[in-house]
Design a protein around this motif. Structure first.
Motif, PDB file in Angstrom:
ATOM      1  N   SER A   1      10.964  -2.719   2.477  1.00 36.11           N
ATOM      2  CA  SER A   1      10.228  -3.433   3.514  1.00 36.11           C
ATOM      3  C   SER A   1      11.236  -4.102   4.446  1.00 36.11           C
ATOM      4  CB  SER A   1       9.306  -4.484   2.885  1.00 36.11           C
ATOM      5  OG  SER A   1       8.559  -5.150   3.872  1.00 36.11           O
ATOM      6  N   LEU A   2      11.125  -3.822   5.728  1.00 36.11           N
ATOM      7  CA  LEU A   2      12.068  -4.362   6.705  1.00 36.11           C
ATOM      8  C   LEU A   2      11.683  -5.779   7.123  1.00 36.11           C
ATOM      9  CD1 LEU A   2      12.478  -1.189   8.974  1.00 36.11           C
ATOM     10  CD2 LEU A   2      13.684  -1.784   6.864  1.00 36.11           C
ATOM     11  N   TYR A   3      12.558  -6.435   7.849  1.00 31.37           N
ATOM     12  CA  TYR A   3      12.284  -7.749   8.405  1.00 31.37           C
ATOM     13  C   TYR A   3      12.136  -7.612   9.923  1.00 31.37           C
ATOM     14  CZ  TYR A   3      13.956  -9.690   3.949  1.00 31.37           C
ATOM     15  OH  TYR A   3      14.128  -9.996   2.630  1.00 31.37           O
ATOM     16  N   HIS A   4      11.397  -8.544  10.504  1.00 29.98           N
ATOM     17  CA  HIS A   4      11.340  -8.571  11.968  1.00 29.98           C
ATOM     18  C   HIS A   4      12.285  -9.657  12.488  1.00 29.98           C
ATOM     19  CE1 HIS A   4       8.920 -12.135  11.504  1.00 29.98           C
ATOM     20  NE2 HIS A   4       7.952 -11.483  10.914  1.00 29.98           N
TER      21      HIS A   4
ATOM     22  N   ARG B   1       0.793  -1.226   0.000  1.00 33.59           N
ATOM     23  CA  ARG B   1       0.000   0.000   0.000  1.00 33.59           C
ATOM     24  C   ARG B   1       0.828   1.280   0.000  1.00 33.59           C
ATOM     25  NH1 ARG B   1      -5.404  -0.829   1.225  1.00 33.59           N
ATOM     26  NH2 ARG B   1      -5.951  -2.944   1.882  1.00 33.59           N
ATOM     27  N   VAL B   2       2.140   1.163   0.127  1.00 34.26           N
ATOM     28  CA  VAL B   2       2.939   2.394   0.206  1.00 34.26           C
ATOM     29  C   VAL B   2       3.129   3.051  -1.157  1.00 34.26           C
ATOM     30  CG1 VAL B   2       4.121   1.777   2.342  1.00 34.26           C
ATOM     31  CG2 VAL B   2       5.083   1.061   0.137  1.00 34.26           C
ATOM     32  N   ILE B   3       2.882   2.301  -2.250  1.00 32.82           N
ATOM     33  CA  ILE B   3       2.756   2.908  -3.574  1.00 32.82           C
ATOM     34  C   ILE B   3       1.641   2.182  -4.324  1.00 32.82           C
ATOM     35  CG2 ILE B   3       5.193   3.570  -3.731  1.00 32.82           C
ATOM     36  CD1 ILE B   3       5.495   1.343  -5.849  1.00 32.82           C
TER      37      ILE B   3
ATOM     38  N   THR C   1       2.911  -7.825  10.662  1.00 32.38           N
ATOM     39  CA  THR C   1       3.294  -6.802   9.692  1.00 32.38           C
ATOM     40  C   THR C   1       4.678  -6.252  10.022  1.00 32.38           C
ATOM     41  OG1 THR C   1       2.193  -5.133  11.068  1.00 32.38           O
ATOM     42  CG2 THR C   1       0.892  -6.131   9.305  1.00 32.38           C
ATOM     43  N   VAL C   2       5.278  -5.608   9.042  1.00 34.78           N
ATOM     44  CA  VAL C   2       6.603  -5.009   9.228  1.00 34.78           C
ATOM     45  C   VAL C   2       6.587  -3.599   8.638  1.00 34.78           C
ATOM     46  CG1 VAL C   2       7.845  -7.193   9.213  1.00 34.78           C
ATOM     47  CG2 VAL C   2       7.433  -6.001   7.070  1.00 34.78           C
ATOM     48  N   PRO C   3       7.441  -2.710   9.129  1.00 38.70           N
ATOM     49  CA  PRO C   3       7.489  -1.354   8.575  1.00 38.70           C
ATOM     50  C   PRO C   3       7.905  -1.359   7.113  1.00 38.70           C
ATOM     51  CG  PRO C   3       8.600  -1.456  10.708  1.00 38.70           C
ATOM     52  CD  PRO C   3       8.327  -2.869  10.297  1.00 38.70           C
ATOM     53  N   SER C   4       7.229  -0.557   6.334  1.00 35.32           N
ATOM     54  CA  SER C   4       7.544  -0.389   4.912  1.00 35.32           C
ATOM     55  C   SER C   4       7.408   1.085   4.562  1.00 35.32           C
ATOM     56  CB  SER C   4       6.597  -1.216   4.038  1.00 35.32           C
ATOM     57  OG  SER C   4       6.656  -2.580   4.374  1.00 35.32           O
ATOM     58  N   PHE C   5       8.188   1.529   3.605  1.00 38.27           N
ATOM     59  CA  PHE C   5       8.090   2.927   3.192  1.00 38.27           C
ATOM     60  C   PHE C   5       8.558   3.072   1.754  1.00 38.27           C
ATOM     61  CE2 PHE C   5      12.233   2.312   5.169  1.00 38.27           C
ATOM     62  CZ  PHE C   5      13.112   2.879   4.249  1.00 38.27           C
ATOM     63  N   SER C   6       8.196   4.187   1.160  1.00 40.57           N
ATOM     64  CA  SER C   6       8.667   4.516  -0.179  1.00 40.57           C
ATOM     65  C   SER C   6       9.355   5.867  -0.133  1.00 40.57           C
ATOM     66  CB  SER C   6       7.499   4.548  -1.176  1.00 40.57           C
ATOM     67  OG  SER C   6       6.559   5.544  -0.828  1.00 40.57           O
ATOM     68  N   CYS C   7      10.351   6.039  -0.977  1.00 42.22           N
ATOM     69  CA  CYS C   7      11.096   7.297  -1.043  1.00 42.22           C
ATOM     70  C   CYS C   7      11.435   7.590  -2.495  1.00 42.22           C
ATOM     71  CB  CYS C   7      12.357   7.255  -0.177  1.00 42.22           C
ATOM     72  SG  CYS C   7      13.456   5.855  -0.532  1.00 42.22           S
TER      73      CYS C   7
END
Length: 259
Positions: free
Chosen positions: A216-219, A100-102, A227-233
């Motif tokens: 997308s990070l790993y736990h 969902r981040v893009i 779920t794990v933190p995810s982001f777009s840049c």
């Protein structure tokens, strides 16, 4: 005491006006109590209330000057500081769902450059199989895939520990991913699909779609649920520059497997 002369002048004007207002309010309160107003109770009540209102207004204004305005100013500085950090980093979106981040469908439909840095990304590949095939068929597009080397024992062992799998299962997943990405190219190599193998242990999954990175990070739990933190840049920010340099650095020490 501030060293800004303009601020000193403004503060002096403020305190002069506040003192004048307080003085006017006290005068009204005093005047409303003289004997002449015993016969003019309506006017006395008006002056008394007006004087009290002016005094209360001055008191509130002083409290705003001493406490409220400074607190508000500090809060605004914090908000602006965070905004500047976000702009400098080039952060576009953040959440705990990489899907969902893009807008993957829209971005992949028009993508000309796609880099995949992952352990195997089977779910992502299967979800976007049709779009990935379309990218591979475009004459002006290129897909680069960087996967862990299934022949590197240390890398396989690390992935087995990370994902709570057997080493044989890890090798099977890696070889499946290699075949899956090769299949995007059709029966003959077009040069638009490149697959690299590296011994680098993945600390995150990253996709570059043209001028945007999705990470997308790993736990560190024993299982992969949750779920794990995810982001777009986007390009131009410090985050994009970091992941771009990181990816190119890994590719430089990787072995090109295909074509």
């Amino acid at each position: 005491m501030t060293s800004n002369p303009y601020r000193r002048v403004t503060s002096l004007k403020y305190w002069l006006i506040a003192a004048s207002g307080l003085g006017v309010g006290l005068i009204f309160l005093y005047v409303s109590g003289i004997s002449w107003f015993d016969q003019h109770k309506g006017a006395a009540a008006f002056l008394n209330q007006l004087g009290g209102l002016i005094g209360a207004s001055v008191a509130l204004a002083v409290l705003w000057e001493l406490v409220g305005r400074r607190s508000f100013f500090q809060e605004m500085l914090e908000v602006l500081h965070v905004k500047n950090d976000v702009d400098s980093a080039g952060l576009a979106a953040i959440g705990t769902d990489y899907s969902r981040v893009i807008d993957w469908e829209h971005r992949l439909d028009s993508a000309k450059r796609l880099d995949i840095f992952a352990a195997w990304a089977t779910t992502w590949r299967n979800t976007h199989q049709t779009r990935l095939t379309r990218i591979a068929n475009r004459p002006d597009a290129k897909i680069r895939v960087c996967l862990p080397d299934p022949a590197d024992q240390d890398c396989v062992r690390s992935l087995a520990t990370r994902f709570n799998m057997t080493e044989d299962r890890v090798r099977s997943k890696l070889n499946e991913a290699i075949d899956g990405y090769k299949s995007l190219d059709g029966p003959t190599a077009s040069g638009r699909i490149e697959i690299y193998l590296s011994p680098v242990f993945r600390a995150f999954t990253a996709y570059r779609v043209d001028d945007t990175f999705v990470v997308s990070l790993y736990h560190h739990k024993d299982n992969r649920s949750g779920t794990v933190p995810s982001f777009s840049c986007h390009r131009g920010g410090s985050l994009y520059e970091f992941f771009e340099e990181d990816l190119e650095g890994v590719l430089n020490v990787s072995t090109k497997l295909y074509p």
